[in-house]
Design a protein around this motif. Structure first.
Motif, short mmCIF file in Angstrom:
data_model
loop_
_atom_site.label_atom_id
_atom_site.label_comp_id
_atom_site.label_asym_id
_atom_site.label_seq_id
_atom_site.Cartn_x
_atom_site.Cartn_y
_atom_site.Cartn_z
N TRP A 351 0.79 -1.22 0.00
CA TRP A 351 0.00 0.00 0.00
C TRP A 351 0.83 1.28 0.00
O TRP A 351 0.79 2.07 0.95
N PRO A 352 1.58 1.52 -1.07
CA PRO A 352 2.36 2.77 -1.14
C PRO A 352 1.49 4.01 -1.15
O PRO A 352 1.94 5.09 -0.74
N GLY A 353 0.24 3.89 -1.60
CA GLY A 353 -0.68 5.02 -1.58
C GLY A 353 -1.53 5.10 -0.34
O GLY A 353 -2.46 5.92 -0.26
N ASN A 354 -1.26 4.21 0.63
CA ASN A 354 -1.91 4.24 1.94
C ASN A 354 -3.42 4.06 1.87
O ASN A 354 -3.91 3.38 0.98
N VAL A 355 -4.15 4.65 2.82
CA VAL A 355 -5.59 4.40 2.93
C VAL A 355 -6.33 4.87 1.68
O VAL A 355 -7.30 4.24 1.25
#
Length: 465
Positions: A351-355
């Motif tokens: 999840w490099p782009g997070n939530v």
């Protein structure tokens, strides 16, 4: 925070009577005895409504002349005219010059409250709409009970009732605006506007006009974001992108809660709480002279750091269920069941782009899946980037075919445990429970496989080894 009403009348008894009636109904009232005092009060803080007497004895201007000046300064500000010597001509003149209503003195309290309620309805609806828009997203990204997110929630709740400024740091997509909206929603300012200033999207040439508003020849051209946030919260998103000249001007606002519109010379007073966020290292920006050190210390009264999603993987199941339920409802179907393999893949992904990326992946999955199949989400229904780890695993299995069984088994166990430890943010106890091993047995296995190096485990999360 209640609506602010300015009562302008040369008779003290009338001012106090009207203020008392309105205060009992929850309005915040200020009073002025004459024209100059009234205009000064409007400049200091824009009210939600002005109650203005026609005859202002001892003043330079009468009520209708003051009305003209108010409409030059604040064209959208509602004004109710009242008079003890009213007639049809006065009422028509007041309405034609921009008043929203006219009432004769002496007046009944019920009638006054009715007119005030009607005149402030637009302002009240604007605030409610702003609050509802914020409520659509607030809280979703903070679903979960990891220690990291609980700490953030606890800090926000502790400072919500104060006026302290907040600086939120964290990677892109981690929920910084959501944290700011939660703080606003938990604060006494919740009934007023939450105004977002996206520093990265406003050009330097337009920034001050957007923030402070514009005047031309003493007339209001447009109100700025600061005025829109009066009584509420002003949120600077990616504050590191604020132009240096604007940084100097915002210091004054933080100190005095006053500013001057672009092209104007009148000081405008506001009551705003400032919350800022950034995904950049502001101390490095200061060292490279792109951000003012004095502004940093003004904004960073209470620092809050949001963790990346990979640092709170134990929250992923709750987040996944929340987003699937939300987007399934948008398609008119019940929340789907999340398959075991699908959830494992979602927890193992980096999840490099997070939530924000997780939310987008769930939304895409719901949109692209036929409605008749939305009852259960299996791994093969997820987007390719989430499943890339599985494809890489197949390549590693192919490579294992050329090695002895014992070495292949150790390689498999090493990869398997690395993924499971990653899923639980390096928490060995939770990993052991999930895979069905005693904690001590898992420790022995990790030691046997050469996986006891703390750096190796912490690269996947916070280890309790």
């Amino acid at each position: 925070m209640s609506l602010n009403i300015l009562i302008v009348d040369d008779e003290r008894d009338i001012r106090e009577l009207v203020a008392g009636v309105l205060s009992d109904e929850g309005y915040d009232c200020r009073t002025a005895a004459g024209s100059e005092q009234a205009l000064l009060a409007i400049d200091e803080q824009r009210p939600s409504l002005v109650l203005l007497d026609v005859w202002l004895h001892g003043s330079k201007m009468d009520g209708l002349e003051v009305l003209d000046q108010i409409k030059v300064r604040e064209p959208e500000l509602p004004v109710i005219i009242f008079s003890g010597h009213g007639n049809i001509d006065t009422a028509v003149a007041a309405i034609s010059r921009g008043a929203v209503d006219f009432i004769e003195k002496p007046f009944e309290a019920e009638k006054l409250l009715h007119l005030v309620g009607r005149a402030t309805e637009t302002e009240r609806l604007r605030r409610e709409n702003a609050q509802l828009r914020g409520d659509i997203t607030v809280g979703g990204e903070f679903t979960g009970n990891s220690a990291a997110i609980n700490q953030v929630r606890g800090t926000l709740k502790r400072i919500a009732n104060t006026g302290s400024r907040l600086l939120i740091t964290g990677p892109a997509g981690s929920g910084k605006e959501v944290a700011a909206r939660l703080l606003h929603g938990w604060s006494p300012r919740a009934g007023n506007a939450f105004v977002c200033v996206n520093s990265a999207r406003i050009t330097p040439e337009r920034f001050e006009k957007e923030l402070f508003g514009e005047e031309e020849a003493g007339n209001l051209v447009r109100a700025g974001l600061l005025e829109m946030a009066d009584g509420g919260t002003l949120y600077f998103d990616e504050v590191a992108d604020m132009p240096l000249p604007t940084q100097a001007r915002i210091l004054r606002v933080l100190t005095d809660q006053k500013f001057v519109r672009v092209g104007g010379n009148r000081e405008i007073g506001v009551d705003v709480r400032v919350v800022s966020s950034t995904s950049r290292d502001l101390e490095r920006e200061i060292a490279e002279r792109r951000f003012r050190e004095d502004l940093f210390y003004r904004l960073n009264v209470v620092p809050v750091s949001l963790p990346a999603l990979r640092e709170r993987r134990e929250d992923i199941p709750a987040l996944v269920e929340h987003f699937f339920a939300r987007f399934a409802a948008g398609q008119g179907v019940p929340p789907p069941l999340i398959g075991r393999e699908a959830m494992a893949a979602l927890q193992a992904y980096g999840w490099p782009g997070n939530v924000r990326q997780l939310r987008n992946v769930v939304e895409r999955t719901v949109i692209m899946t036929p409605r008749e199949k939305l009852g259960r989400i299996d791994a093969d229904m997820l987007p390719p980037e989430v499943l890339n780890g599985e494809a890489q695993g197949e390549l590693r299995i192919s490579a294992m075919m050329g090695v002895p069984l014992r070495e292949a088994r150790e390689n498999f166990e090493r990869e398997y445990l690395k993924v499971q430890i990653s899923r639980f943010s390096g928490n060995i106890s939770k990993t052991a429970t999930y895979i069905g091993m005693e904690r001590s047995a898992l420790h022995r296995k990790l030691k046997l496989l050469g996986m006891t190096d703390r750096k190796t485990l912490e690269s996947e999360g916070q280890s309790d080894v």
